[in-house]
Design an enzyme around this catalytic site. Structure first.
Site, short mmCIF file in Angstrom:
data_model
loop_
_atom_site.label_atom_id
_atom_site.label_comp_id
_atom_site.label_asym_id
_atom_site.label_seq_id
_atom_site.Cartn_x
_atom_site.Cartn_y
_atom_site.Cartn_z
N HIS A 66 3.02 -0.26 -6.07
CA HIS A 66 2.88 -1.89 -5.99
C HIS A 66 1.65 -2.19 -6.47
CE1 HIS A 66 1.89 -5.37 -3.84
NE2 HIS A 66 3.11 -5.85 -4.36
N HIS A 105 -7.61 6.48 -4.34
CA HIS A 105 -8.82 5.78 -3.78
C HIS A 105 -9.97 5.78 -4.33
CE1 HIS A 105 -6.91 4.23 0.06
NE2 HIS A 105 -6.23 5.24 -0.28
#
Length: 261
Positions: A66, A105
């Site tokens: 998302h 990340h």
């Protein structure tokens, strides 16, 4: 008032459903979801625009993803407009791989770096806290970035960060899709994927501020609920077998540091 565009891909070779929304809407009074944290803005006229996308892959080894970027402005006669940016991206794996989480990340960290050393840890923590299902005591996935109320440093700097987040999403996600899209899976993996998609539905309908804002502001319901998966299943009292690959997911549904300090 206002409008937008929604584009949805269905039954693709890689993505079972993927949708992109662009919208620009205005109103005379801010909806309750927008003033809950800013009661001083109640009664102001407002303008909001943004882009959001949600990708539900077909292969259970490819994570759901998302991304959202948005701009909000609240106006009142004889006063300066109040404006802010928000957005971020997050990853929801069903069969997680450490290298995918680290890559995700790492991209998030690197795009934040030029905006300050505290930006990634602050927005990473915010993401972990926002995408949290309190009634399940678990995160929606492995996080990423989430920010709101951003107006520090002036419009140009904030807009540049928003663009970095939007552009960084593809760098974060596409390599993961490339690694996992051709992995073999069977009915067991598919059924687990459909069960875990239920958590995505729960979060979006119970907690997601964007969903609430869209419905409260009179947005197009089909576009607002585009983020929901095309297929999902619920099972009462389900628990994966101890020691199974499905049980391993629980270790990823709590905040953790993916990058070396």
């Amino acid at each position: 008032m206002g409008g937008g565009r929604t584009r949805v891909l269905k039954n693709g070779a890689v993505f079972e459903q993927a949708g992109v929304n662009w919208s620009r809407v205005t109103g005379d009074t801010l909806p309750p979801s927008a003033t809950a944290h800013r009661p001083q803005l109640a009664g102001r006229r407002w303008t909001a625009c943004g882009v959001s996308l949600v990708v539900h892959p077909k292969n259970p080894y490819v994570p759901t993803a998302h991304m959202n970027v948005r701009y909000f402005e609240a106006d009142k006669e004889h006063e300066e407009p109040v404006w802010w940016f928000g957005g971020g991206f997050d990853l929801t794996p069903f069969y997680p791989f450490d290298e995918d989480c680290v890559h995700w990340h790492t991209v998030a960290h690197d795009l934040c770096a030029s905006f300050g050393g505290d930006v990634y840890p602050r927005y990473k923590k915010w993401c972990d806290e926002y995408f949290y299902l309190k009634h399940r005591n678990e995160t929606r996935g492995v996080g990423g970035l989430f920010f709101d109320d951003l107006n520090e440093g002036g419009f140009d700097r904030c807009f540049a960060f928003l663009q970095a987040v939007g552009n960084g999403f593809l760098d974060a996600y596409l390599p993961i899709v490339g690694r996992r899209k051709d992995m073999r899976y069977g009915e067991r993996e598919r059924e687990f994927q459909l069960y875990r998609r239920g958590r995505y539905v729960e979060f979006n309908l119970v907690y997601d501020r964007g969903t609430l804002f869209g419905l409260q502001s009179g947005g197009r319901t089909e576009s607002i609920l585009m983020s929901l998966p095309p297929r999902v299943r619920y099972e009462y009292g389900y628990a994966p077998e101890t020691g199974s690959v499905e049980a391993r997911l629980a270790d990823y549904l709590k905040p953790r540091e993916w990058l070396p300090r």
